[in-house]
Motif scaffolding. Structure first.
Motif, PDB file in Angstrom:
ATOM      1  N   VAL A 101      12.157  29.594 -45.191  1.00 24.34           N
ATOM      2  CA  VAL A 101      12.935  30.461 -46.086  1.00 24.34           C
ATOM      3  C   VAL A 101      14.259  30.838 -45.426  1.00 24.34           C
ATOM      4  O   VAL A 101      15.324  30.770 -46.045  1.00 24.34           O
ATOM      5  N   GLN A 102      14.205  31.217 -44.153  1.00 19.89           N
ATOM      6  CA  GLN A 102      15.420  31.622 -43.447  1.00 19.89           C
ATOM      7  C   GLN A 102      16.405  30.466 -43.337  1.00 19.89           C
ATOM      8  O   GLN A 102      17.612  30.637 -43.540  1.00 19.89           O
ATOM      9  N   ASN A 103      15.923  29.275 -43.030  1.00 24.06           N
ATOM     10  CA  ASN A 103      16.798  28.105 -42.939  1.00 24.06           C
ATOM     11  C   ASN A 103      17.458  27.802 -44.274  1.00 24.06           C
ATOM     12  O   ASN A 103      18.643  27.465 -44.333  1.00 24.06           O
ATOM     13  N   PHE A 104      16.709  27.945 -45.363  1.00 21.40           N
ATOM     14  CA  PHE A 104      17.298  27.740 -46.691  1.00 21.40           C
ATOM     15  C   PHE A 104      18.338  28.815 -46.988  1.00 21.40           C
ATOM     16  O   PHE A 104      19.453  28.520 -47.420  1.00 21.40           O
ATOM     17  N   ALA A 105      17.991  30.069 -46.724  1.00 19.49           N
ATOM     18  CA  ALA A 105      18.905  31.180 -46.993  1.00 19.49           C
ATOM     19  C   ALA A 105      20.186  31.062 -46.167  1.00 19.49           C
ATOM     20  O   ALA A 105      21.270  31.413 -46.640  1.00 19.49           O
ATOM     21  N   ASP A 106      20.076  30.547 -44.961  1.00  9.89           N
ATOM     22  CA  ASP A 106      21.241  30.385 -44.088  1.00  9.89           C
ATOM     23  C   ASP A 106      22.030  29.115 -44.387  1.00  9.89           C
ATOM     24  O   ASP A 106      23.055  28.865 -43.748  1.00  9.89           O
ATOM     25  N   GLY A 107      21.549  28.312 -45.321  1.00 12.40           N
ATOM     26  CA  GLY A 107      22.254  27.089 -45.685  1.00 12.40           C
ATOM     27  C   GLY A 107      22.027  25.933 -44.722  1.00 12.40           C
ATOM     28  O   GLY A 107      22.736  24.935 -44.770  1.00 12.40           O
ATOM     29  N   ARG A 108      21.023  26.050 -43.864  1.00  7.35           N
ATOM     30  CA  ARG A 108      20.743  24.981 -42.886  1.00  7.35           C
ATOM     31  C   ARG A 108      19.955  23.831 -43.490  1.00  7.35           C
ATOM     32  O   ARG A 108      19.978  22.723 -42.964  1.00  7.35           O
ATOM     33  N   ILE A 109      19.207  24.116 -44.579  1.00  6.57           N
ATOM     34  CA  ILE A 109      18.490  23.058 -45.287  1.00  6.57           C
ATOM     35  C   ILE A 109      18.714  23.219 -46.783  1.00  6.57           C
ATOM     36  O   ILE A 109      18.980  24.325 -47.268  1.00  6.57           O
ATOM     37  N   SER A 110      18.604  22.133 -47.506  1.00  7.76           N
ATOM     38  CA  SER A 110      18.802  22.159 -48.960  1.00  7.76           C
ATOM     39  C   SER A 110      17.555  22.703 -49.653  1.00  7.76           C
ATOM     40  O   SER A 110      16.475  22.806 -49.049  1.00  7.76           O
ATOM     41  N   ARG A 111      17.702  23.008 -50.929  1.00 10.83           N
ATOM     42  CA  ARG A 111      16.559  23.456 -51.740  1.00 10.83           C
ATOM     43  C   ARG A 111      15.471  22.371 -51.738  1.00 10.83           C
ATOM     44  O   ARG A 111      14.284  22.661 -51.614  1.00 10.83           O
ATOM     45  N   GLU A 112      15.899  21.118 -51.878  1.00  9.56           N
ATOM     46  CA  GLU A 112      14.939  20.012 -51.899  1.00  9.56           C
ATOM     47  C   GLU A 112      14.187  19.912 -50.569  1.00  9.56           C
ATOM     48  O   GLU A 112      12.972  19.710 -50.544  1.00  9.56           O
ATOM     49  N   ALA A 113      14.917  20.052 -49.457  1.00  4.55           N
ATOM     50  CA  ALA A 113      14.279  20.000 -48.143  1.00  4.55           C
ATOM     51  C   ALA A 113      13.312  21.173 -47.970  1.00  4.55           C
ATOM     52  O   ALA A 113      12.218  21.008 -47.419  1.00  4.55           O
ATOM     53  N   PHE A 114      13.709  22.358 -48.453  1.00  4.99           N
ATOM     54  CA  PHE A 114      12.834  23.528 -48.366  1.00  4.99           C
ATOM     55  C   PHE A 114      11.503  23.255 -49.062  1.00  4.99           C
ATOM     56  O   PHE A 114      10.438  23.475 -48.492  1.00  4.99           O
ATOM     57  N   TRP A 115      11.555  22.762 -50.309  1.00  4.41           N
ATOM     58  CA  TRP A 115      10.318  22.526 -51.052  1.00  4.41           C
ATOM     59  C   TRP A 115       9.497  21.401 -50.446  1.00  4.41           C
ATOM     60  O   TRP A 115       8.265  21.453 -50.456  1.00  4.41           O
ATOM     61  N   MET A 139      16.138  40.621 -39.840  1.00  2.00           N
ATOM     62  CA  MET A 139      14.871  40.379 -40.498  1.00  2.00           C
ATOM     63  C   MET A 139      14.392  41.686 -41.120  1.00  2.00           C
ATOM     64  O   MET A 139      14.485  42.733 -40.514  1.00  2.00           O
ATOM     65  N   THR A 140      13.824  41.600 -42.324  1.00  2.00           N
ATOM     66  CA  THR A 140      13.423  42.805 -43.037  1.00  2.00           C
ATOM     67  C   THR A 140      12.017  43.265 -42.713  1.00  2.00           C
ATOM     68  O   THR A 140      11.683  44.394 -42.956  1.00  2.00           O
ATOM     69  N   GLY A 141      11.179  42.393 -42.189  1.00  2.00           N
ATOM     70  CA  GLY A 141       9.818  42.787 -41.871  1.00  2.00           C
ATOM     71  C   GLY A 141       8.985  41.575 -41.513  1.00  2.00           C
ATOM     72  O   GLY A 141       9.391  40.447 -41.737  1.00  2.00           O
ATOM     73  N   ASP A 173       4.896  32.541 -39.694  1.00  2.00           N
ATOM     74  CA  ASP A 173       6.256  32.352 -39.199  1.00  2.00           C
ATOM     75  C   ASP A 173       6.859  31.031 -39.639  1.00  2.00           C
ATOM     76  O   ASP A 173       8.066  30.930 -39.826  1.00  2.00           O
ATOM     77  N   THR A 174       6.041  30.001 -39.821  1.00  2.00           N
ATOM     78  CA  THR A 174       6.554  28.705 -40.245  1.00  2.00           C
ATOM     79  C   THR A 174       7.204  28.821 -41.619  1.00  2.00           C
ATOM     80  O   THR A 174       8.326  28.351 -41.826  1.00  2.00           O
TER      81      THR A 174
END
Length: 63
Positions: free
Chosen positions: A14-28, A1-3, A8-9
């Motif tokens: 963001v972290q789940n999207f970046a890690d590929g755990r959720i899709s872009r659509e799910a993120f939004w 983590m950078t900072g 946190d939610t």
């Protein structure tokens, strides 16, 4: 983590999207479910490449 982030939610989304755990659509869908926030931060060139310019406009400064 950078900072730390204030929410946190949102960071977890963001972290789940970046890690590929959720899709872009799910993120939004998750991000829009909560009240609007401006806490999303992009820290790498790869992260920035996920953005697309939509439109821009000039804002004048009144003194």
């Amino acid at each position: 983590m950078t900072g730390p982030m204030a929410n946190d939610t949102i960071f977890n989304y963001v972290q789940n999207f970046a890690d590929g755990r959720i899709s872009r659509e799910a993120f939004w869908a998750l991000a829009k479910f909560k009240r609007p926030t401006h806490q999303i931060s992009f820290h790498t060139v790869n992260a920035l490449s996920t953005l697309a310019f939509v439109k821009g406009y000039e804002v004048g400064h009144e003194e």
